[in-house]
Enzyme design. Structure first.
Site, PDB file in Angstrom:
ATOM      1  N   TYR A  93      98.538 -93.694   6.393  1.00 30.80           N
ATOM      2  CA  TYR A  93      98.759 -92.536   5.517  1.00 30.80           C
ATOM      3  C   TYR A  93     100.177 -91.996   5.622  1.00 30.80           C
ATOM      4  O   TYR A  93     100.700 -91.762   6.708  1.00 30.80           O
ATOM      5  CB  TYR A  93      97.773 -91.399   5.867  1.00 30.80           C
ATOM      6  CG  TYR A  93      98.231 -90.058   5.325  1.00 30.80           C
ATOM      7  CD1 TYR A  93      98.419 -89.886   3.947  1.00 30.80           C
ATOM      8  CD2 TYR A  93      98.538 -88.994   6.176  1.00 30.80           C
ATOM      9  CE1 TYR A  93      98.892 -88.686   3.440  1.00 30.80           C
ATOM     10  CE2 TYR A  93      99.001 -87.780   5.679  1.00 30.80           C
ATOM     11  CZ  TYR A  93      99.183 -87.635   4.309  1.00 30.80           C
ATOM     12  OH  TYR A  93      99.651 -86.457   3.810  1.00 30.80           O
TER      13      TYR A  93
ATOM     14  N   CYS B  35      95.697-118.246 -13.303  1.00 25.73           N
ATOM     15  CA  CYS B  35      95.559-116.789 -13.361  1.00 25.73           C
ATOM     16  C   CYS B  35      96.783-116.123 -13.982  1.00 25.73           C
ATOM     17  O   CYS B  35      96.706-114.964 -14.397  1.00 25.73           O
ATOM     18  CB  CYS B  35      95.329-116.235 -11.953  1.00 25.73           C
ATOM     19  SG  CYS B  35      94.011-117.084 -11.098  1.00 25.73           S
TER      20      CYS B  35
HETATM   21  P1  FAD Z   1      90.541-125.657 -11.985  1.00 28.27           P
HETATM   22  O1  FAD Z   1      91.605-124.865 -11.341  1.00 28.27           O
HETATM   23  O2  FAD Z   1      90.213-125.377 -13.408  1.00 28.27           O
HETATM   24  O3  FAD Z   1      90.915-127.178 -11.845  1.00 28.27           O
HETATM   25  C1  FAD Z   1      90.061-128.191 -12.289  1.00 28.27           C
HETATM   26  C2  FAD Z   1      90.898-129.354 -12.768  1.00 28.27           C
HETATM   27  O4  FAD Z   1      90.089-130.516 -12.756  1.00 28.27           O
HETATM   28  C3  FAD Z   1      91.362-129.184 -14.211  1.00 28.27           C
HETATM   29  O5  FAD Z   1      92.775-129.158 -14.281  1.00 28.27           O
HETATM   30  C4  FAD Z   1      90.777-130.403 -14.934  1.00 28.27           C
HETATM   31  O6  FAD Z   1      91.684-130.967 -15.856  1.00 28.27           O
HETATM   32  C5  FAD Z   1      90.515-131.367 -13.801  1.00 28.27           C
HETATM   33  N1  FAD Z   1      89.453-132.309 -14.093  1.00 28.27           N
HETATM   34  C6  FAD Z   1      88.197-132.034 -14.535  1.00 28.27           C
HETATM   35  N2  FAD Z   1      87.503-133.179 -14.687  1.00 28.27           N
HETATM   36  C7  FAD Z   1      88.331-134.191 -14.333  1.00 28.27           C
HETATM   37  C8  FAD Z   1      88.172-135.603 -14.300  1.00 28.27           C
HETATM   38  N3  FAD Z   1      87.046-136.188 -14.655  1.00 28.27           N
HETATM   39  N4  FAD Z   1      89.222-136.336 -13.894  1.00 28.27           N
HETATM   40  C9  FAD Z   1      90.388-135.735 -13.517  1.00 28.27           C
HETATM   41  N5  FAD Z   1      90.583-134.418 -13.557  1.00 28.27           N
HETATM   42  C10 FAD Z   1      89.560-133.647 -13.949  1.00 28.27           C
HETATM   43  N6  FAD Z   1      90.445-116.175 -10.899  1.00 28.27           N
HETATM   44  C11 FAD Z   1      90.740-115.127 -10.100  1.00 28.27           C
HETATM   45  O7  FAD Z   1      90.225-115.054  -8.988  1.00 28.27           O
HETATM   46  N7  FAD Z   1      91.614-114.152 -10.498  1.00 28.27           N
HETATM   47  C12 FAD Z   1      92.237-114.195 -11.703  1.00 28.27           C
HETATM   48  O8  FAD Z   1      93.041-113.321 -12.032  1.00 28.27           O
HETATM   49  C13 FAD Z   1      91.922-115.267 -12.568  1.00 28.27           C
HETATM   50  N8  FAD Z   1      92.490-115.342 -13.785  1.00 28.27           N
HETATM   51  C14 FAD Z   1      92.215-116.408 -14.590  1.00 28.27           C
HETATM   52  C15 FAD Z   1      92.815-116.473 -15.826  1.00 28.27           C
HETATM   53  C16 FAD Z   1      92.566-117.544 -16.666  1.00 28.27           C
HETATM   54  C17 FAD Z   1      93.197-117.592 -18.014  1.00 28.27           C
HETATM   55  C18 FAD Z   1      91.701-118.590 -16.230  1.00 28.27           C
HETATM   56  C19 FAD Z   1      91.429-119.765 -17.116  1.00 28.27           C
HETATM   57  C20 FAD Z   1      91.090-118.537 -14.992  1.00 28.27           C
HETATM   58  C21 FAD Z   1      91.346-117.438 -14.164  1.00 28.27           C
HETATM   59  N9  FAD Z   1      90.729-117.334 -12.917  1.00 28.27           N
HETATM   60  C22 FAD Z   1      91.009-116.267 -12.110  1.00 28.27           C
HETATM   61  C23 FAD Z   1      89.758-118.344 -12.459  1.00 28.27           C
HETATM   62  C24 FAD Z   1      90.410-119.419 -11.593  1.00 28.27           C
HETATM   63  O9  FAD Z   1      91.546-119.917 -12.217  1.00 28.27           O
HETATM   64  C25 FAD Z   1      89.404-120.527 -11.328  1.00 28.27           C
HETATM   65  O10 FAD Z   1      88.298-119.963 -10.676  1.00 28.27           O
HETATM   66  C26 FAD Z   1      89.978-121.630 -10.465  1.00 28.27           C
HETATM   67  O11 FAD Z   1      91.081-122.215 -11.083  1.00 28.27           O
HETATM   68  C27 FAD Z   1      88.907-122.708 -10.209  1.00 28.27           C
HETATM   69  O12 FAD Z   1      89.453-123.739  -9.494  1.00 28.27           O
HETATM   70  P2  FAD Z   1      88.895-125.215  -9.665  1.00 28.27           P
HETATM   71  O13 FAD Z   1      89.723-126.085  -8.784  1.00 28.27           O
HETATM   72  O14 FAD Z   1      87.435-125.205  -9.523  1.00 28.27           O
HETATM   73  O15 FAD Z   1      89.172-125.545 -11.201  1.00 28.27           O
END
Ligand code: FAD
Length: 541
Positions: free
Chosen positions: A426, A44
């Site tokens: 407030y 984020c």
């Molecule tokens: P991720 O955090 O994406 O982690 C998944 C990880 O799994 C990745 O690093 C990937 O490499 C790894 N992976 C996948 N497949 C494999 C495999 N086969 N073997 C090993 N590793 C693997 N959300 C908010 O609520 N507020 C915000 O302000 C916000 N801003 C954001 C800004 C950006 C630029 C982005 C990209 C996202 C933002 N989000 C925000 C969304 C939030 O980051 C995601 O919802 C959250 O990170 C999801 O978590 P996750 O663990 O599902 O996936």
């Protein structure tokens, strides 16, 4: 033999799950496989680094494998990609950085693989000046391009959260930005009227640096332009694609786990997939909506972290339940902050609720204390019960705390009547004796109780009475063929208003209209107050 927990994905959901599993079970053997270079980085925060607001890149890297080991005794392996899951043998096949393949057995597996940015099949792709933003390497590429290529213009394709955060970031870096949104408006989850107001304010405040194109898609990427579906060209020395994300479910699908209607891996209340030894969390998981109970996939960090905590605890032997999500979100676009929670009007309608909306505009803190700006609060309220189904809040200051209060209220199944009495903090720099939340609930509460008749639109047959002062009419304009009778003169000029017609009263925001309604109604007129007054009518009529 100690319990073996394996986690796939070491960022938001995965890192949280692993750490929680350790806290619940000191003796478990926990291994995290992360395909990328970085563990537990701040996704984020990426747009804010590009903007230059976060200056220290290291601050985005929240954990290293060594820190994970030292603090939690968790083996976290970066650049390790899980290639397959064998549910019968209970093991995963992993590709290591040197290309060799290893097997790792598990008793409990937690999958938190996240979601990939969607890359539409535009002509001209791939191209060096067209980017997506998911992780730190993506961020570094964008930052380097800006530093070395000195682009002057950018197109952001997709006006969701990440798109708008990046539009702001690129403007901070001195670029002129065009946001291209295929849906009828940016932030497609906002109701039309709120989005219309946002776009109008942006056009007014950032006319020379930001262009927002709604309801049109891009079709081709040129070297320094984007071609739109209507053939028009938009200048763009660089392009960010932010048209949505696709859950990473290939591994789960190949392993035979059930995929839900939203395309995520189906999870139950304990966040188990269709295989009880495999938990699934985050962007790739399908859970439920807290209000409707509908299946839901929600790509946000809050749900991913909380789901990770629950799945980690459960995998380690606890019995926690995930109640579902409300989709509470907030985004800043330049001088505006927009927050929303719960259902929007379309979702509430689709879910079969009978509801009304109420929009109020109040100062973010006491209007006499310097710096107050307007907070617009839109509530979706169930008819009859007064239960709050959703809320949208927009303004320059104080949006975050209002949206969080409303999220708490919706989580607690509160009604507008509960909010009327909510005792909020407030002092003049922070709020008002009646907070915008209280006022929003007074207005909606009147409607639930039938204290006022309101309408959203008027017709030509209606007799329109504008109860503002003449100087306001001169400054802002008026609606239809309205007759101006300021509310302070209304009691003395009742004879100017016909008794045999439907009267519609309005003021600037709705409050004086409510007073005028009471005066006319109690004097035997057939009257309705135009909801939200002149400012709201501009968005809905
Ligand atoms: P991720 O955090 O994406 O982690 C998944 C990880 O799994 C990745 O690093 C990937 O490499 C790894 N992976 C996948 N497949 C494999 C495999 N086969 N073997 C090993 N590793 C693997 N959300 C908010 O609520 N507020 C915000 O302000 C916000 N801003 C954001 C800004 C950006 C630029 C982005 C990209 C996202 C933002 N989000 C925000 C969304 C939030 O980051 C995601 O919802 C959250 O990170 C999801 O978590 P996750 O663990 O599902 O996936």
């Amino acid at each position: 033999m100690s319990l073996k927990i394996v986690v796939i994905g070491g960022v938001a959901g995965g890192a949280t799950a692993a750490a929680k599993a350790r806290r619940v079970n000191e003796h478990a053997e926990i291994t995290v496989f992360e395909r990328g270079e970085y563990l537990s980085f701040a996704n984020c925060g990426l747009p804010y680094y590009i903007a230059g607001e976060i200056k220290d890149r290291e601050k985005l890297l929240l954990m290293t494998p060594q820190k994970f080991w030292d603090k939690y005794r968790i083996k976290a392996l970066i650049r390790h990609e899980v290639l397959s899951v064998d549910r019968v043998a209970k093991k995963v096949k992993v590709k290591t950085p040197d290309g060799s393949i290893i097997d790792e057995v598990y008793d409990k597996l937690i999958m938190s693989q996240g979601a990939m940015p969607i890359v539409p099949p535009f002509k001209g792709l791939p191209a060096e000046h067209v980017f997506v933003l998911r992780d730190v390497p993506d961020m570094d590429k964008i930052d380097l391009f800006i530093k070395t290529q000195n682009p002057k213009t950018a197109a952001v394709i997709g006006g969701g959260f990440i798109g708008l955060e990046m539009a702001e970031a690129l403007m901070h870096r001195g670029l002129k930005v065009t946001v291209i949104e295929k849906a009828p408006h940016i932030l497609p989850l906002l109701d039309d009227d709120m989005a219309r107001e946002l776009v109008r304010d942006m056009e007014q405040d950032y006319a020379n640096t930001l262009t927002i194109l709604n309801a049109i898609g891009a079709s081709e990427m040129g070297k320094d332009f984007v071609v739109l579906e209507n053939g028009q060209k938009v200048n763009a020395d660089m392009v960010l694609l932010s048209v949505g994300v696709k859950p990473e479910v290939a591994l789960a699908r190949e392993a035979g786990l059930e995929i839900g209607v939203t395309g995520g891996v189906k999870a139950n209340g304990r966040l188990q997939s269709s295989d009880p030894d495999i938990y699934v969390v985050g962007d790739a998981a399908e859970t439920t909506h807290l209000i409707t109970g509908a299946r839901l996939r929600i790509p946000l960090a809050g749900p991913a972290n909380r789901q990770g905590r629950i799945a980690g605890a459960n995998a380690a032997g606890a019995h926690l339940t995930y109640p579902g999500a409300l989709g509470t979100s907030i985004v800043r676009l330049l001088n505006k902050t927009i927050g929303y929670v719960g259902l929007n009007s379309k979702q509430a309608k689709d879910a079969g609720f009978t509801f009304f909306t109420s929009t109020t505009r109040d100062p973010s803190h006491a209007s006499y204390y310097p710096g107050a700006t307007t907070v617009i609060t839109k509530l979706l309220v169930e008819e009859g019960s007064g239960r709050i189904l959703g809320a949208q809040v927009m303004g320059e200051n104080g949006v975050d705390k209002r949206v969080d209060v409303l999220a708490t209220a919706i989580y607690g199944k509160m009604t507008v009547h509960d909010l009327e009495s909510l005792d909020l903090a407030y002092a003049p720099p922070f709020g008002s004796a009646n907070d915008p939340i209280n006022i929003a609930s007074f207005v909606a509460g009147h409607e639930v109780k039938g204290d006022v008749r309101t309408i959203e639109t008027f017709s030509e047959a209606d007799f329109l009475v504008d109860v503002r002062n003449p100087d306001e009419i001169q400054k802002f304009g008026k609606l239809g063929n309205s007759v101006n009778i300021p509310v302070s003169q209304l009691r003395d000029r009742l004879h100017e208003i016909p008794k045999d017609k439907k009267i519609v009263v309005y003021c600037q925001k709705g409050q004086r209209g409510y007073l005028a309604y009471q005066i006319l109604n109690q004097n035997g007129f057939q009257v309705a107050n135009l909801k939200g007054g002149f400012l709201q009518a501009r968005n809905t009529n």
